[in-house]
Each structure stands twice: as structure tokens, then as C-alpha cells.
Write a protein that holds these residues in place. Structure first.
Motif, short mmCIF file in Angstrom:
data_model
loop_
_atom_site.label_atom_id
_atom_site.label_comp_id
_atom_site.label_asym_id
_atom_site.label_seq_id
_atom_site.Cartn_x
_atom_site.Cartn_y
_atom_site.Cartn_z
N PRO A 138 98.66 -29.99 14.13
CA PRO A 138 98.19 -29.62 15.48
C PRO A 138 96.78 -30.13 15.77
O PRO A 138 96.50 -30.59 16.89
N LEU A 139 95.88 -30.04 14.76
CA LEU A 139 94.52 -30.53 15.00
C LEU A 139 94.51 -32.04 15.27
O LEU A 139 93.77 -32.53 16.13
N PHE A 140 95.32 -32.76 14.51
CA PHE A 140 95.41 -34.21 14.73
C PHE A 140 95.97 -34.52 16.12
O PHE A 140 95.51 -35.44 16.80
N GLY A 141 96.93 -33.73 16.58
CA GLY A 141 97.48 -33.93 17.90
C GLY A 141 96.46 -33.66 19.00
O GLY A 141 96.36 -34.41 19.98
N VAL A 142 95.66 -32.59 18.84
CA VAL A 142 94.62 -32.27 19.82
C VAL A 142 93.57 -33.38 19.85
O VAL A 142 93.09 -33.78 20.92
N LEU A 143 93.20 -33.90 18.66
CA LEU A 143 92.22 -34.98 18.60
C LEU A 143 92.73 -36.23 19.31
O LEU A 143 91.99 -36.87 20.10
N LEU A 144 93.97 -36.59 19.09
CA LEU A 144 94.54 -37.76 19.76
C LEU A 144 94.60 -37.55 21.27
O LEU A 144 94.34 -38.49 22.05
N LEU A 145 94.94 -36.34 21.70
CA LEU A 145 95.00 -36.06 23.14
C LEU A 145 93.62 -36.19 23.77
O LEU A 145 93.47 -36.77 24.85
#
Length: 382
Positions: A138-145
Motif C-alpha cells: 500500500p505504501l508503494f502504491g501511495v508513493l506511485l500515485l
């Protein structure tokens, strides 16, 4: 209120995203067009056709920017500048397309990871599920977003800046246009001065001169008269006629240039104008600092001519003058309750429009039939 603001922000974000997506698609078209057009520039017959096509494609971009990114640009540019714009624009659009591809790749990868987590399968094809995958994914997804949103905002800003740089007149064109405006403004000022001189001549000829002729005739009759009582009456008439001539001469001198502007400033000059007016005039002057002499002169004559028009032509019963001034702008607003129907093409108002244009100001007249009439001048201080 919060939900409405959030709704507007969401709509604006969706519109900007759609505009950038369309720009990414157009970038491939523009890149192909530029590559195919460059060889045609060596041949004059094909060059004109290619530059015309470049301008049409640039107009498509200009419409996209106006509709989706709220960026208005001038249509005053040629085919060569349009081709230069497209050559740079396809690179910017390619960046946007790359960000959208990364977003798509991230969405697909994120969906696969979420599916693996939901099924209990190890992420990445390993043998065991690590505990930190539940936090890292989830953290990686938020960073990419976050990076994707910042990238799109950067592409949008760059898209606007490139269009502003290439579309519209160049610095040389702006300079030539400014020189033309100054030449036209100078000619209009000379015309306005000549017109003012002719009006002063008419006022002197039809007013003061006629009064003086009548005064001379009355005094001549008094000198030739035999009856002392009749001579005294003629002298009394001559005195009254001299007073009228003096009043009209004073009125003409005020129309030429009120000395109060130099000695006491705009507010005192307008107070004198209000006192001499045949109609009730209310005055409201608010200055953070006194404007320059040139602006005070223009502001005074705008108010003076507007009051004169209200008396002579509008059939007004009262006039209101409002003058506000700051460090950057002086605004003069005159309102009367007359019959309306005033037009800037009229003799007096057209002269005022030229006066205001000479100092790079803006002159507007709002005078519907039936009134009221509002005349406003915005005079830049710089």
C-alpha cells in the motif's frame, strides 16, 4: 460548502486529466507530422502547404488548452512559429503519455499484487509470504500515485508555458504593435487638441466676443447720449454685460485648464467643478497618494466633459462623481440620472476616449436608453 468545493476540484482535476490524456495522444500525431514536414521545408511550394497544416494543428492544440487547461493563447502567429511549437509540444506531450503509461502499469501491477495478497499467494512468485508485504505494497502504491499526480501537474504547467512562449506575437511583433499604437495615439491626441482649440474658438467667438461687442455698443450709445439718466442706465447695462462677459471668459479658461489642478490638486479642482455646475453634483474622492499631473488632467477633463454632457444633452437632475486612486490605478466614475443613449462616437466622448487612450487607460460608456449613464475611465499610474 466543503462538498461543493470538493466537487468543483474533482471536476477540474478530471477535466485537466482528460486534456493531458488528449495531449498525449496528439503528441504522437505531432511528432509524426514534424518528422514528415521537415524535408518539405526545402521546397517552396510544399513549404507553404506544410506551414498552413502546422497552423491548423496548432489551432487544435490551442483549443485543447483553452477547454481543458484553462489556458487562453493568442491566434496571432504564423506557420513557422506553429511548426516550432509543435516540435517542442510533441516532447511535452510525450512526457505526459509516458506518465499515463506508468500509471497504467502501476494500476495493473497493483491489482495483481492485491489479488495475490487476497489469495495468500506470495508476491513476486516467491515461496513464502513476508509479513511486511501487507505494509509495503500500500505504501508503494501511495508513493506511485503521488509521483504520478505531481508529474501530471508538472506536464500541465509545462504545456501552458510552452504554448504561451510560442503561440501569439513575438517580442518584435509586440514592439512593432506598441510603436503603431503609440503613433496612432499621438495622432489622436493631436486631433483631440485641434478639436479642443476649435471649440475654444467657438466659445470665444459666440460667447465672449459677442458680449464684448454688445458692451462696446452700449458704451458708445452712452457716450453719444444727451440725457444723463439714459446714459446712467446704459452704463448700468454695460456693467452687467461686462460681468456676463467676465463670467463666460472665466468659464472658457476653466475649460482650457483649471489652475487649481496645479496649485491644489484634482480634488479641489473637482470641487470647483461641482460648485460651478448647474446641476447638483456629489463628489467622492479617495486617494492613497496623489496621482501625477498628467493623470490629474485627464481625470479632470473626463469628469468635466461628462458633467457638461449631462447638463446639455442628458436632461439629468443630478450627477455623482467618484474618484479612487492607488499606487497602480486611478478610476474616475461619473453617473447621471438622465435619459441615456450616449455613445463614445459622439464628439465630446470620442475626444475623452482619445485622451484616456493616450495614457494607456481604458474608457467605457454604459448608457442604455432611458438611463442612467455611467462613464468610467481607468488610468494606470505606471
Amino acid at each position: 460548502m466543503v462538498s461543493r468545493a470538493a466537487h468543483r476540484l474533482l471536476r477540474r482535476g478530471c477535466r485537466t486529466t482528460a486534456g493531458l490524456a488528449l495531449g498525449g495522444v496528439l503528441a504522437f500525431v505531432e511528432a509524426a507530422f514534424v518528422l514528415l514536414t521537415l524535408p518539405a521545408l526545402a521546397f517552396p511550394p510544399a513549404r507553404a502547404r506544410a506551414l498552413a497544416c502546422a497552423r491548423k494543428l496548432a489551432e487544435v492544440e490551442r483549443a485543447r488548452l483553452a477547454r481543458y487547461l484553462r489556458s487562453e493563447n493568442s491566434s496571432d502567429y504564423g506557420g513557422r512559429r506553429a511548426l516550432e511549437y509543435l516540435a517542442v509540444r510533441c516532447v511535452v506531450g510525450g512526457l505526459g503519455a509516458g506518465i499515463f503509461l506508468l500509471i497504467l502499469w502501476g494500476a495493473v501491477s497493483g491489482a495483481v499484487m492485491v489479488a495475490q495478497l487476497a489469495s495468500g499467494e506470495p508476491i513476486g512468485g516467491g515461496t513464502d509470504q513476508d509479513w511486511y508485504d501487507l505494509v509495503a505494497v500500500p505504501l508503494f502504491g501511495v508513493l506511485l500515485l503521488f509521483l504520478a499526480v505531481q508529474g501530471l501537474l508538472g506536464v500541465a504547467a509545462l504545456d501552458r508555458r510552452v504554448a504561451h512562449r510560442f503561440l501569439g506575437p513575438s517580442e518584435q511583433d509586440l514592439l512593432r504593435r506598441r510603436v503603431s499604437q503609440l503613433a496612432a495615439s499621438r495622432a489622436e491626441v493631436v486631433e483631440a487638441v485641434d478639436e479642443e482649440r476649435r471649440r475654444i474658438e467657438r466659445d470665444l467667438h459666440d460667447g465672449v466676443q459677442q458680449r464684448l461687442v454688445a458692451l462696446g455698443m452700449v458704451l458708445g450709445r452712452a457716450l453719444r447720449g444727451k440725457d444723463p439718466e439714459h446714459a446712467r442706465e446704459l452704463v448700468r447695462q454695460a456693467h452687467e454685460e461686462s460681468q456676463r462677459a467676465l463670467a463666460e471668459l472665466r468659464e472658457v479658461t476653466w475649460r482650457v485648464y483649471p489652475i487649481a489642478l496645479d496649485t491644489d490638486g484634482l480634488e479641489v479642482a473637482l470641487e470647483s467643478l461641482a460648485e460651478r455646475s448647474a446641476l447638483p453634483v456629489t463628489l467622492d474622492c479617495t486617494f492613497s497618494r496623489r496621482p501625477g499631473a498628467a493623470l490629474e488632467t485627464v481625470a479632470y477633463f473626463v469628469a468635466s466633459e461628462a458633467v457638461t454632457n449631462a447638463i446639455k444633452h442628458a436632461g439629468a437632475s443630478r450627477v455623482a462623481i467618484t474618484v479612487t486612486g492607488g499606487d497602480s490605478m486611478v478610476r474616475v466614475r461619473i453617473t447621471d440620472d438622465g435619459v441615456g443613449g450616449a455613445r463614445t462616437s459622439g464628439g465630446g466622448l470620442s475626444g475623452l476616449a482619445r485622451r484616456v487612450a493616450a495614457v494607456d487607460g481604458r474608457f467605457t460608456v454604459d448608457s442604455p436608453v432611458g438611463g442612467p449613464t455611467t462613464i468610467e475611465a481607468e488610468l494606470p499610474c505606471a
